[in-house]
Design a protein around this motif. Structure first.
Motif, short mmCIF file in Angstrom:
data_model
loop_
_atom_site.label_atom_id
_atom_site.label_comp_id
_atom_site.label_asym_id
_atom_site.label_seq_id
_atom_site.Cartn_x
_atom_site.Cartn_y
_atom_site.Cartn_z
N VAL A 218 62.31 46.74 61.30
CA VAL A 218 62.03 47.53 62.50
C VAL A 218 61.23 46.65 63.45
CG1 VAL A 218 60.87 49.58 63.43
CG2 VAL A 218 62.11 49.72 61.25
N ASP A 219 61.72 46.53 64.68
CA ASP A 219 61.03 45.65 65.63
C ASP A 219 59.79 46.33 66.21
OD1 ASP A 219 61.93 47.45 67.59
OD2 ASP A 219 63.71 46.25 68.02
N LYS A 220 59.08 45.61 67.05
CA LYS A 220 57.83 46.11 67.60
C LYS A 220 58.04 47.34 68.47
CE LYS A 220 55.48 41.65 67.48
NZ LYS A 220 54.78 40.58 68.28
N ALA A 221 59.22 47.46 69.04
CA ALA A 221 59.51 48.61 69.88
C ALA A 221 59.92 49.83 69.07
CB ALA A 221 60.61 48.26 70.88
N GLY A 222 60.04 49.67 67.76
CA GLY A 222 60.43 50.79 66.91
C GLY A 222 61.91 50.90 66.68
N GLY A 223 62.68 49.99 67.23
CA GLY A 223 64.11 50.01 67.01
C GLY A 223 64.52 49.14 65.84
N THR A 246 61.66 55.52 57.46
CA THR A 246 61.03 54.33 58.00
C THR A 246 59.60 54.26 57.48
OG1 THR A 246 62.36 54.47 60.01
CG2 THR A 246 60.39 53.10 60.11
N GLY A 247 59.18 53.06 57.09
CA GLY A 247 57.81 52.91 56.62
C GLY A 247 57.48 51.47 56.31
N PRO A 397 50.01 46.56 52.81
CA PRO A 397 51.36 46.79 53.36
C PRO A 397 51.86 45.64 54.21
CG PRO A 397 49.72 48.04 54.57
CD PRO A 397 48.99 47.41 53.43
N GLY A 398 53.19 45.66 54.40
CA GLY A 398 53.81 44.61 55.18
C GLY A 398 54.58 45.16 56.34
N PRO A 399 55.60 44.45 56.78
CA PRO A 399 56.36 44.90 57.95
C PRO A 399 57.09 46.21 57.69
CG PRO A 399 57.45 43.07 56.87
CD PRO A 399 56.11 43.19 56.22
N THR A 400 57.46 46.87 58.76
CA THR A 400 58.14 48.16 58.67
C THR A 400 59.63 47.96 58.44
OG1 THR A 400 56.50 49.10 60.17
CG2 THR A 400 58.53 50.35 59.86
N LEU A 401 60.19 48.81 57.57
CA LEU A 401 61.61 48.76 57.23
C LEU A 401 62.27 50.11 57.52
CD1 LEU A 401 61.41 46.94 53.78
CD2 LEU A 401 62.30 45.96 55.90
N HIS A 402 63.57 50.05 57.74
CA HIS A 402 64.36 51.27 57.96
C HIS A 402 65.46 51.32 56.89
CE1 HIS A 402 67.03 53.85 60.86
NE2 HIS A 402 66.60 54.51 59.81
N LEU A 403 65.40 52.35 56.06
CA LEU A 403 66.37 52.52 54.97
C LEU A 403 67.29 53.70 55.27
CD1 LEU A 403 67.45 51.94 52.07
CD2 LEU A 403 65.64 53.46 51.22
#
Length: 809
Positions: A218-223, A246-247, A397-403
């Motif tokens: 997930v990028d900084k813009a949330g996309g 997302t988390g 925690p680390g970077p945000t992922l979208h599953l």
């Protein structure tokens, strides 16, 4: 004639010259020393003499010849000795006769063709077991054992494993339909009394080929940013929740409760995050259930090289392979919980409480390595460090992922195949043996080995029947479908016939996961079977240690019983038989000494890889499992008295009482006690001892009594299913192996809250048990009542008829 007349006259004269026996009065102390008188034939007599009759003690004297006084005394001594020796002579004669009879019986056993059509089986527990339909002499236990080994050695297990693993046999596929027909034909070729198939329409979950599952940054813009490639879109977690989550990512080791508690202790909260967990230690379903209890949003599961083989001489799993595994915290069709799926339209739309509410997805070690390199936060504990290269193991925690998980549900027909050899004395009691037939991939170790061993045992026992063997109880051979989705086929069959299982099923033997290595043997089993298993292990040769039995191989390593004899886990195909239906069960498994077989639940579980992993020992190990399972079948189906250790649960309760005793002072301070549990356990021990004495003192050939005892013995496991909870709401009702608030484990979890205060959080209790806000006296009293009265009911049932129950509760 003159000569003859002379002889007769001479004989008459001699007879007149002999002394006549007379009676003499014996008085007082002279009784022990009687005097003797002689009346010679030549002595004077008065005519008409009549003796005076005196009523006094008399003693009979033997006639003596004239002039034989000395010889008379010697003869009297010999007569006295003879009188004293008579009982010993009789006893000696009886002993000689008995010994001669036994020697003759042993010498001529089996040679008497006039003895009728009988098969006699002798084992450690019984002298013999007759059967009415054989046309040969007696078959003793050793003879029967030799016959079994002879026919077993004629099979081709290796060829069957190779052929089966090469066939496409996913549940609901065209390949599976063809295999069902072939196996049913094979069953029908053997000397089985009945062969049939039943079909269930179950809800299974499959990947959506048009909308595959995805994982992306997930990028900084949330996309959505870069998409992480899931190398094989067909690898998925059946029964995962579908949807998008997302988390931020958190590394949680194996995802066990202690791992998640450790995260909290180190300042990393699982709630609201995606968890990255390793394959191993517990099932996929348990990992997801515990993650859900701790508030996680989703789970990613990967195989770490540290958990697989690190030996460069052994094959290892590709870094680009993910592992398949269902995540239903239960067994059977989760869309008809508690009911059979013969026709699911009869039931309202309900779902199992074991279905997760969060998504889960398998990923490869390569993708996990890329994720770990992005994590920050504290360094993971030393024992959490894996073997992924260039991957610092941090907690996050680390970077945000979208599953995204897009699995679809489909109503799918599955078929179980049955074959039966009817018993001659107790045909309504079944010894059941089964193996999973389906496989998500090649499934050589997963199901091809078990299917091959099952077919070999069908052929072997059928050949024995043709030679005169007829079991006392019926043997049921079953090939299951839907195993890769959580033992769906076996569970649906149990749900369909639950009302009769405890009345008819004696034991279930599972052949699933039988060969995953050749170093260590594990027996996951009910305590009722432990002694019998050990006895049979002593009669089977080790496949890889020359001169040793399986018993010597298994128990020679440190750990002993705890390493070899283990409780049934939920992901075992035998688990539902015991925890749901109350039937004692066992699953045998050979494993490697070290990391597990790396290809299980992958597309690399091929015949070639399994053969290479065992270094050419696959046929020998498979044959050893067949010998073990086959001899277990013979003992259970043919022993006069069922060889189940019905008294063992007294020891099981005693082991748990040690844990309960830790909280005695805490309970006493609240005015509570565990005394009733102790009392119920005492009643069970007394009932078991009473039954042992009854059996020991009974007539072995009394068929009515034997059947009564066998019925009480075979239902012991059923006695430990809680009668106070619904099978639909709490399917695993066993108080020692089950899941729910009625179990001993749940009671212990609740008691531990006495020392944790009221600040416990969700996840502290076992999955399937509602999280508690702390110790609650009303809940404790209910749990104690459920446990106590189930144990007391088992004691009463084992005690026999209600008028014979004698307990001190």
């Amino acid at each position: 004639m003159e000569r003859l007349r002379g002889l007769l006259q001479r004989a008459q004269e001699l007879s007149l010259g002999t002394s006549q026996a007379i009676y003499k009065r014996v008085e007082g102390t002279q009784q022990g020393n009687p005097e003797e008188e002689e009346d010679s034939g030549g002595g004077s007599r008065e005519e008409g003499f009549q003796p005076v009759v005196h009523f006094c003690p008399m003693e009979l004297r033997s006639p003596e010849p004239r002039g034989s006084g000395a010889r008379l005394k010697t003869l009297g001594s010999w007569v006295a000795v003879g009188r004293r020796s008579t009982p010993y002579l009789v006893l000696t004669a009886l002993l000689i006769f008995t010994g001669a009879f036994l020697l003759g019986y042993v010498a001529f056993r089996g040679s008497c063709q006039a003895c009728g059509d009988a098969v006699l089986v002798v084992n450690e527990d019984v002298n013999y077991e007759p059967a009415p339909d054989s046309h040969q002499g007696p078959l003793y236990w050793r003879d029967l054992q030799a016959m079994f080994l002879q026919f077993l050695g004629e099979g081709h297990v290796e060829d069957t494993i190779r052929e089966t693993s090469s066939r496409q046999r996913a549940s609901g596929s065209a390949g599976m339909a063809a295999l069902v027909q072939d196996l049913r034909t094979e069953f029908s070729r053997q000397r089985l009394d009945h062969v049939w198939t039943d079909t269930h329409y179950v809800g299974l979950q499959f990947p959506d080929r048009e909308h595959p599952n995805t994982l992306s940054w997930v990028d900084k813009a949330g996309g959505d940013g870069e998409q992480l490639p899931l190398e094989d879109p067909e690898v998925y977690c059946p029964y995962s929740a579908t949807g998008n989550v997302t988390g931020e990512l958190v590394y949680a080791h194996y995802g066990r409760p202690e791992d998640l508690q450790e995260l909290r202790a180190r300042g990393v909260e699982p709630a609201g995050h995606l968890l990255l967990v390793r394959v191993g230690m517990v099932s996929f379903a348990q990992k997801v259930a515990w993650a859900q209890d701790f508030g996680a949003r989703g789970v990613l599961i990967y195989p770490d090289p540290a958990d697989l083989s690190s030996d460069t001489h052994k094959l290892g799993l590709s870094r680009h392979r993910a592992l398949y595994g269902h995540v239903h915290m239960g067994t059977g069709d989760p869309y008809t919980p508690g009911f059979p799926s013969f026709n699911q339209t009869q039931f309202p739309p309900v779902q199992s409480s074991g279905l997760p509410r969060i998504p889960a997805q398998p990923i490869s070690a390569d993708i996990a390595s890329r994720l770990l390199r992005k994590l920050g936060g504290p360094v993971a504990p030393q024992e959490w460090q894996g073997h992924l290269p260039e991957s610092p193991y941090r907690l996050g925690p680390g970077p945000t992922l979208h599953l995204r998980v897009n699995n679809r549900r489909a109503s799918t027909p599955i078929s179980n195949i049955f074959g039966c050899i009817e018993g001659r004395s107790e045909p309504d009691h079944y010894v059941v043996i089964g193996a999973q037939r389906d496989a998500w991939g090649p499934g050589a170790a997963k199901s091809a080995v078990g299917t091959a061993i099952l077919l070999e045992l069908v052929r072997t026992v059928s050949s024995m029947v043709s030679k005169g063997f007829r079991p006392r109880r019926s043997i049921l051979f079953i090939s299951w479908d839907g195993g890769d989705f959580g033992n769906v086929g076996s569970m649906e069959w149990l749900e369909g016939y639950l009302s009769v299982m405890h009345l008819k099923a004696v034991v279930y033997v599972s052949l699933d996961n039988a060969v995953l290595g050749n170093d260590k043997l594990h027996a996951k089993t009910s305590p009722l079977l432990t002694k019998l298993i050990k006895s049979i292990l002593k009669q089977v040769d080790s496949p890889n240690r020359s001169g040793q039995t399986l018993y010597e191989q298994a128990f020679s390593s440190p750990g002993g019983d705890a390493q070899v004899i283990q409780p049934l886990p939920m992901d075992s195909s035998a688990y539902s038989f015991t925890a749901f239906a109350g039937v004692p069960a066992v699953e045998f498994s050979f494993t490697e000494d070290g990391p597990v077989y790396p290809y299980l639940h992958t597309k690399e579980d091929t015949y070639e890889n399994l053969h290479a992993a065992l270094r050419g020992r696959l046929p020998a190990v498979a044959k050893a499992v067949a010998q073990l399972a086959g001899q277990l079948l013979i003992r259970l189906s043919h022993d006069h008295l069922l060889p189940l250790d019905f008294g063992c649960y007294g020891d099981v309760v005693l082991r748990h009482i040690g844990s309960l005793n830790e909280f005695s002072a805490d309970l006493k301070a609240r005015g509570l006690t565990l005394q009733w549990v102790y009392s119920a356990r005492g009643d069970y021990i007394r009932a078991a001892e009473k039954l042992r004495k009854e059996i020991y003192s009974s007539e072995e050939n009394d068929e009515r009594l034997t059947r009564m005892y066998n019925v009480r013995i075979m239902r012991v496991e059923y006695y430990f299913l809680s009668q106070y909870v619904s099978p639909a709401d709490s399917p695993f009702r066993h108080i020692f192996l089950g899941h729910g608030d009625h179990t001993l484990d749940a009671l212990l979890d609740h008691l531990r809250l006495l020392r944790k205060g009221d600040s416990t959080r969700p996840g502290d209790s076992s999955p399937g048990v509602a999280p508690s806000l702390g110790f609650q006296e009303s809940r404790f009293r209910r749990q104690l009542a459920l446990l106590t009265w189930t144990l007391q009911g088992a004691a009463n049932a084992l005690g026999g008829d209600v008028w014979n129950i004698d307990n001190n509760f």
